[in-house]
Design a protein around this motif. Sequence first.
Motif: not given
Length: 561
Positions: A277, A320, A331, A333, A425
């Motif tokens: 992510v 999201f 996803l 950032r 992640c």
Amino acid sequence: MANFSGLVLTRAGADLQDKIATRGVTLTFTRAALGDGMWLQGLDPTSLTALVSEKQSLPIQGLADTGQGQHTLSLLVDNTSLATGFMLRELGVFASDPDLGEILYQVSSASNPDYLPPDGGATHIEMSLDLHVVTGSASSVTAIINQGLVYATKADLAAHADSFKGFALSGRHEAYTGDLDAIERNSLYAVSRDTVQHAPTDMPAGVQGFVQTMVQPDGAARTQLLWSVDDPEHPGWWRRRAAGIWGTWRVVGGGGLPVGTVLWVPGTTPPPGMLAVNTGASVSRTSWPELWKFVQASGLLLTEAEWQAQAATQSSVGCFSSGDGATSFRLPRLRDYLRGADASNGRDVGAWQADAIRDITGSMTGALWGQGQNWSGALSRTFNSNDSLSGGTAGNNRAAFDFRASRVVPTADENRPKTINWLPCIQAASLPVDSGTVNMLELAGEVAGKINRNELPDVSSLPMFACRAWACINGAGIPVVRAGGNIAGVIDNGTGNYTVQFAMNMPDTDYSVVGSDNYGTANTVQQVIEVANKTVSGFDVYVYTGSIAFDSQNVALAIFR
């Protein structure tokens, strides 16, 4: 059921028996069939090469050696998908002749015909039928059995009642009550949480399910699976027994981390079941359904336009996006530092804050005086008089000051503490991962963000197309089927020309035949295989080397439909 008299060996069947006795070939039964043909007075049944009027082909369910040159063929007669009913007047058994392909081996006529009604009416017919067929001196007797059509009779279940516990002849599973630790046999029982002991501790009261026990040959090592029926939060659990001790129950597919959990990974690749992510990748809703479900309930779902607007001005995006609105979602950032949310101070979950530092203050006192001095940096006036340090230029006793923190501490174009950069992640799925097979979660994780899935065709609804028949044929001399499936036999039509016959007919002629030829040695001449004259019961094959017909020893065929 119609009363059929004893089976009569046809002339073709007798010829096959001669070949068995002189050439030692295998007697292979391919199928049976029912018909409504009427045998006129004077008809010699041994001369028949086919039923007078075949109406239904019956696949073979089983084959048993009864001794004294006889075998029993098990058949199932039913009217499933039968469009038109018919009178059961004749019965035939077919076998494979090495020279002729499928032949009518034995035949019988009913002394008291019965009616088999069509499907869809008030009566559904399903009857098991055992035929005692003559096998003579054949040392090897086989039958082509479609395992997908084999049914267990009541007698079969009774004979194997002790092999696998939990199946009742009523078609339902037997209920088990008591200690799950005490189950010692391969079994599949219906259970209720309120009537068993040593069930999973997180299995709610009143929940029903099925417990399957699998026992190793040594009888000591066991595995149990418990599937819930009415607990949507827990689809199932599993545990193992080793050294006489049962382990703890674990949620099936559970890796210990709920979907949506974020971890820092000291590596460049997300672990199986997780997605990075740090890039704001777009991923498929179909590939990651559990994460998409979590996203919709998270309260952090933006439109794609809103997400992109934040990304244009922020180094990190904590939410999201709904992606293309149909098949994908985006996803977060995460490239900056995480901080606990505090809505009371304007820091909602998912909100981003630009960098800032607390104000740096300073002061100057002393004997400097005069007017018009130039001042810069974090200095301010601390008293009000003619020689205050308020800036400007003085006529005499001038002094210039600046302020630079880099003279005493490290500086950069951002404010940050000392850092180690790891890969953020998110847990995207709770499916189990088998390290010994292709890991589809890991594969999806590697692809995520690298391609635009919206540009790929959706093949998720396409069916799987199975191979309906296959054969490896030695076409030299008298053609022989070395190995195959759903192949009744092969007929030699001449050099390089064969007719391949199906044991069970295809639904139509729109099937595809794939063929290859193994010449056996290095060969620079092109081998060509052609297919012609397709019917539902078979097709012709032509083999050429160059432009010359050729009897190949290794013709491989696969039929798809």
